[in-house]
Design an enzyme around this catalytic site. Structure first.
Site, mmCIF file in Angstrom:
data_model
loop_
_atom_site.group_PDB
_atom_site.id
_atom_site.type_symbol
_atom_site.label_atom_id
_atom_site.label_comp_id
_atom_site.label_asym_id
_atom_site.label_seq_id
_atom_site.Cartn_x
_atom_site.Cartn_y
_atom_site.Cartn_z
ATOM 1 C CD GLU A 734 -3.530 11.089 -0.513
ATOM 2 O OE1 GLU A 734 -4.003 11.596 0.727
ATOM 3 O OE2 GLU A 734 -3.160 9.898 -0.340
ATOM 4 C CE LYS A 867 1.381 -10.811 -2.059
ATOM 5 N NZ LYS A 867 2.488 -11.645 -1.637
ATOM 6 C CG ASP A 943 4.192 -7.919 -3.632
ATOM 7 O OD1 ASP A 943 3.474 -7.248 -4.128
ATOM 8 O OD2 ASP A 943 4.265 -9.271 -3.263
ATOM 9 C CG HIS A 1039 -6.240 16.638 1.105
ATOM 10 N ND1 HIS A 1039 -5.923 15.888 0.159
ATOM 11 C CD2 HIS A 1039 -5.788 16.516 2.313
ATOM 12 C CE1 HIS A 1039 -5.377 14.810 0.962
ATOM 13 N NE2 HIS A 1039 -5.153 15.347 2.158
#
Length: 1052
Positions: A734, A867, A943, A1039
């Site tokens: 990004e 998670k 992770d 952006h």
């Protein structure tokens, strides 16, 4: 059920079509000269047959005029239009059939409107008076006003129009066949619609063609002319786009010219089949329809096929360049071009065939539903043209493309070292200079082209007396109101006034040409071009041309294989300096395809079962995988055992065995029949696989490995965190993220840096236990919460690891289910495996201490919660609970962040607090904490899935003493510095950058806690910068400027 039944059938059809294309392309690549020869000879034979049949038939057909033949009126009636006017048609012009007018005895008034055109007539001739002397008294012709338009002035054409009784039309035409002019030695003569059987010169033929065009344009609709003009303009633009596309692919002329030549061959073949089937083809419709057919079908398929072939060729070439120098001279070089063609077939073959089938089907429908109309006849021809274009694409054009790639490979010294670069190839045992060779090839190929062009021209100028057609090429019907609008108006007024039923037949305009009264040229002034053609007609001239053609073909057939396969038998020449090995970042990792194995599958399987697998090639091992003899996931284990069992001379390291396993798995995946249409390109794709330590991956990070994904890595900062400056690594795709975080770091540093606090450190695991009854589950809960039960579980848990120390137990009951949430320290590891092992031992101890009826439903009962975003993590924490804060001076807010404190505070309250509450967010009271957390996680080997709970964050902002105070609270940060992805070399290097790699030598868990503080500080910087951009209205512009870059051009 229906769709399920159709899908396998489609897959089977696609597989069969692809295999068929493989066979065809493979054959033409093996025999390129023979393919070009056969195609050229068939095309030459076809167009000679079409021309001879067309123009000879035209010359002998209706309308031919010779001195001995009688005058034929019917030839002038071809393309005429008959109209009727009377009470039956309500006194409006109505199209009728000529047979009705000539066969109806009631018709007393049947007129023929004849227009005579004299191109370039002099001023003195611009009167009908010079015709009266030639007309007999029996012909009642009356002059009428001729019809003119815009094209009359362009063509410099003088026209006369007459109204002639239809019964006297023959006498009138015969009387005006020859008209005297103002020049004594010349006269006007009718140009017959189908020629006179006399040869004409090239200049005269071109002139007649131009006048014929202007003649048709003058009597055509303006809208039709505009549409046809736009069609030809678009056709030229399509041709230009073809050459530009091929130029971008690396060919300035020849590939585009080959595409056009292939299309011309397809047209000739299609015309030959159409005329052989007896389908009439309108020549004018051809000239109108071909541009739109080209625009509809286009050249997109040859371009796609060329792009796919060049892409595969480049990938295979790069794969060969990554090998050792000795490997460049094996059989793989010979099969590189055929393999590139086959890869292109796998990638685009079915799609191209499918497009052709759709186009042929659409044209066939037009031919079937409207067979007797001009549109249906053109669709019939176009369908055959598209069919032959498809055949020639995979034969004739594929051959040219193969030869082009071979020539490029020979001319590129970086691809292959030719042994004959200095000496040249040999012909009949003699050395040939390359310059002389090129000159001879040019002369021979030129002779072939000249032979065909002159043979074509001889038919044009020996037979044509103008632009001719035959029974298969019929003229179009005239537009009566374009040709004789004034005459029709005069007849209408007379018929309406007298109330007389009237028929009118409007003839196509009759054109005159100026001819000499005697012989136009004597034998001594025979045109040079006609003399050349006459010479070619002689047997000796034809024999010489055919001999030159055969010698040219034999010479090329001998030279190209010699240049392709004539390598030195000795060792390759040593280069001045060996090239350094390519790094995976600079050269994409394409896999060269090995040559097909000469051993049968039974022999390969026998060698594998006899523990002689070290003698098998990659291709053979991939075949064993596809046949199920070797499991795809166990390739590393199989090749490791092969490497360890090999002799000392052929022994390979464990890393080499694992790299080879990855290479073979890529080959097996790309050849899997059920997914070949999608995964067929993975073997030669740009996904890298070389120069990577797969020993660290095997059994730890990933399975079924086919390579690795390079990810852009940036550094934000430096940023002062708890008095220590750090560069913060971020792996992301990004744009603006790293730049924004760096701006936040700069602003925070002006206030003294960030300060972090660790509020908690404990990983959790929550198993689900089942009991016979809810009462029994409640008894278990009381035992776990009692000091005795707590101590039993703690002792059992702590005994499993020197780092794991049980902190708390949280119990919840739901019916007969009991959930126990274990919370423990895990040192510098993230701790999921460590805590799972401890929980398992603790539950065994619980079963032994009075609960034998307890059933462990699952070791992870989502009470952890792992998670997943959950309130229990948000409130109680999981992993590291961290807070980071900083004070930003007001001057920095204005100058660096380009906003003001009050706007930032209000934005944070309205967006991060109220807005998230309105959305019912769980732990999402922030602008984009997940962005920063995930970027640092990927860079440091964490992770990635635990970004879900690790990104739970609340951002607060206040104005204190005129400055901005900002803080982020993150209660469930799950990080570690040992185990998992931290063992990988690149990720370990980023942990070294932060000074937290591995376990802390004196304070277990200190490195992991430091990493959690750094992540929280990075989130603090990202939140500050992004909220400032939102407050100032700069987010979208940033952006658009940094994250919307245009695609880079391959042409430098």
């Amino acid at each position: 059920m229906a769709s399920a039944a159709v899908t396998p059938k489609l897959g089977w059809v696609q597989h069969q079509v692809t295999n068929g294309l493989h066979a065809v392309v493979g054959q033409v690549c093996r025999h390129p000269i023979h393919t070009l020869l056969v195609t050229a000879l068939i095309a030459a034979t076809t167009y000679l047959h079409v021309l001879e049949g067309t123009f000879r038939a035209a010359n002998l057909g209706p309308g031919s005029k010779t001195d001995a033949a009688p005058f034929d009126v019917q030839s002038f009636l071809w393309g005429s239009r008959s109209l009727r006017l009377g009470e039956t048609s309500s006194w409006r012009w109505q199209v009728g059939d000529l047979s009705e007018a000539t066969g109806d005895g009631q018709v007393n008034h049947h007129w023929a409107l004849v227009t005579l055109s004299f191109p370039g007539a002099s001023v003195d001739d611009r009167s009908p008076a010079f015709l009266w002397n030639a007309l007999p008294d029996s012909v009642g012709a009356e002059p009428i006003t001729p019809t003119s338009n815009f094209f009359t002035s362009i063509s410099n054409e003088f026209s006369l129009a007459f109204r002639v009784p239809y019964t006297q039309l023959s006498d009138f035409l015969e009387a005006v066949e020859f008209v005297a002019s103002d020049k004594e030695d010349r006269s006007w003569a009718i140009r017959f619609p189908h020629g006179e059987g006399k040869p004409i010169s090239l200049g005269r033929w071109l002139g007649n063609s131009w006048l014929s065009f202007l003649h048709r344009a003058k009597h055509a609709e303006t809208v039709d002319m505009a549409i046809i003009g736009l069609g030809y303009l678009a056709l030229n633009m399509t041709l230009v786009s073809l050459f530009r596309a091929m130029r971008q692919l690396g060919s300035r002329f020849w590939l585009a010219a080959s595409v056009l030549l292939s299309g011309a061959f397809a047209f000739v073949f299609g015309l030959g089949v159409t005329t052989a089937c007896g389908v009439p083809v309108d020549m004018l419709l051809l000239s109108e329809g071909i541009p739109f057919l080209v625009l509809t079908v286009g050249f997109e398929k040859p371009i796609r096929f060329t792009r796919a072939v060049l892409y595969a060729s480049n990938q295979l070439r790069r794969g060969l360049q990554q090998r050792d120098v000795a490997d460049k001279h094996d059989s793989r070089q010979r099969h590189m071009i055929p393999n590139a063609m086959l890869f292109a077939i796998n990638r685009e073959g079915w799609s191209i065939v499918q497009s052709y089938l759709l186009e042929i089907g659409a044209l066939a429908l037009g031919a079937v539903f409207r067979p007797r109309e001009r549109f249906g006849q053109f669709c019939f021809l176009a369908a055959w043209m598209v069919l032959f274009d498809a055949i020639l694409l995979f034969t004739f054009y594929a051959t040219i493309l193969c030869v082009k790639l071979e020539v490029t490979r020979m001319q590129n010294p970086g691809t292959l070292d030719l042994a004959d670069d200095q000496h040249g190839p040999r012909i009949f045992g003699y050395k040939v200079n390359p310059t002389s060779l090129a000159r001879w090839k040019l002369i021979m190929v030129g002779g072939f082209v000249l032979f065909n062009v002159l043979q074509l021209s001889s038919f044009f100028y020996r037979i044509m007396g103008g632009f001719m057609t035959n029974a298969a090429l019929t003229p179009t019907t005239v537009s009566p109101f374009k040709v004789a609008a004034n005459g029709l108006n005069d007849i209408y007024l007379a018929a309406r006034a007298g109330g007389v039923e009237t028929w009118v037949t409007v003839l196509p305009p009759i054109r005159y040409v100026m001819e000499a009264s005697g012989l136009e040229m004597s034998a001594g002034r025979r045109p040079v071009f006609d003399g050349v053609l006459a010479g070619l007609e002689s047997p000796l001239g034809r024999l010489c041309l055919m001999g030159a053609l055969v010698f040219s073909l034999y010479l090329n057939n001998h030279l190209i294989p010699a240049a392709r396969w004539h390598f030195s038998p000795g060792a390759p020449k040593e280069s001045a300096a060996p090239a350094p090995p390519s790094s995976p970042a600079s050269v994409p990792s394409a896999v060269p395809v090995p040559a097909p194995s000469s051993r049968s599958f039974e022999e390969i399987e026998a060698l594998f079962k006899a523990n002689q697998a070290e003698s098998l090639t990659d291709d053979e091992l991939a075949e064993l995988c596809l046949r199920g003899k070797i499991a795809g996931y166990s390739l590393e284990k199989t090749l490791e055992s092969i490497a360890s069992a090999g002799s000392s001379s052929t022994a390979t390291t464990r890393l080499e065995a694992f790299t080879r396993a990855v290479r073979i798995r890529r080959a097996a995946v790309s050849r899997t029949p059920s997914t070949r249409d999608l995964s067929g390109g993975i073997q030669e794709s740009l996904l890298p696989y070389r120069n990577y330590n797969y020993e660290l991956v095997h059994g730890a990070c990933c399975e079924n490995v086919i390579g690795y994904l390079p990810l852009p890595l940036g550094l934000a900062g430096p940023m002062v965190i708890d008095g220590q400056a750090y560069f913060i690594p971020m792996a992301t795709t990004e744009g603006v993220l790293v730049a924004s975080a760096s701006r936040g770091c700069k602003a925070i540093n002006t206030g003294g840096g960030a300060v972090t606090m660790l509020k908690g450190d404990g990983m959790t695991r929550g198993p689900c236990l089942g009991f016979p009854s809810a009462k029994r589950a409640a008894e278990a809960q009381r035992w776990v919460e009692s000091p005795v039960g707590h101590q039993v579980l703690t002792d059992a848990f702590n005994a499993t690891s020197r780092f794991a120390r049980l902190q708390t137990l949280t119990v919840a009951q739901a019916g007969t289910y009991l959930y126990i949430r274990f919370r423990t320290t895990t040192g510098d590891a993230m701790g999921m495996n460590m805590i799972s092992k401890g929980v398992e031992k603790a539950l065994q101890a619980m079963t032994a201490h009075g609960f034998p009826d307890m059933n462990t439903i699952t070791l992870s009962g989502n009470f952890c919660a792992d998670k997943k975003s959950a309130a229990i993590n948000w409130i109680g924490g999981r992993g590291k609970s961290v807070i980071a804060e900083a004070t930003i001076p007001a001057d920095t807010v204005r100058k660096v962040l380009k906003t003001d404190i009050d706007a930032l505070v209000e934005l944070n309250t309205a967006k991060n607090l109220v807005g998230s509450a309105m959305a019912g967010s769980m732990g999402g009271f922030n602008a984009h904490a997940s962005n920063l957390v995930q970027a640092v996680f990927l860079a440091t080997g964490q992770d990635p899935a635990q970004n879900v709970e690790s990104s739970s964050c609340i951002t607060t902002m206040k104005k204190i003493d005129g400055n901005l105070h900002i803080a982020v609270s993150m209660p469930s940060m799950e990080v570690g510095t040992i185990g998992g992805g931290t063992i990988l070399e690149a990720q370990g290097a980023m942990l070294d950058l932060l000074g937290v790699r591995g376990a802390h030598p004196t304070d277990p868990g200190a490195n992991a806690r430091r990493l959690a503080r750094i992540v929280a500080a990075a989130v603090l910087a990202g939140e500050l910068s992004t909220c400032s951009a939102l407050a100032a209205g700069h987010l979208v512009n940033a952006h658009m400027r940094h994250n919307r870059s245009a695609a880079s051009s391959e042409k430098k």
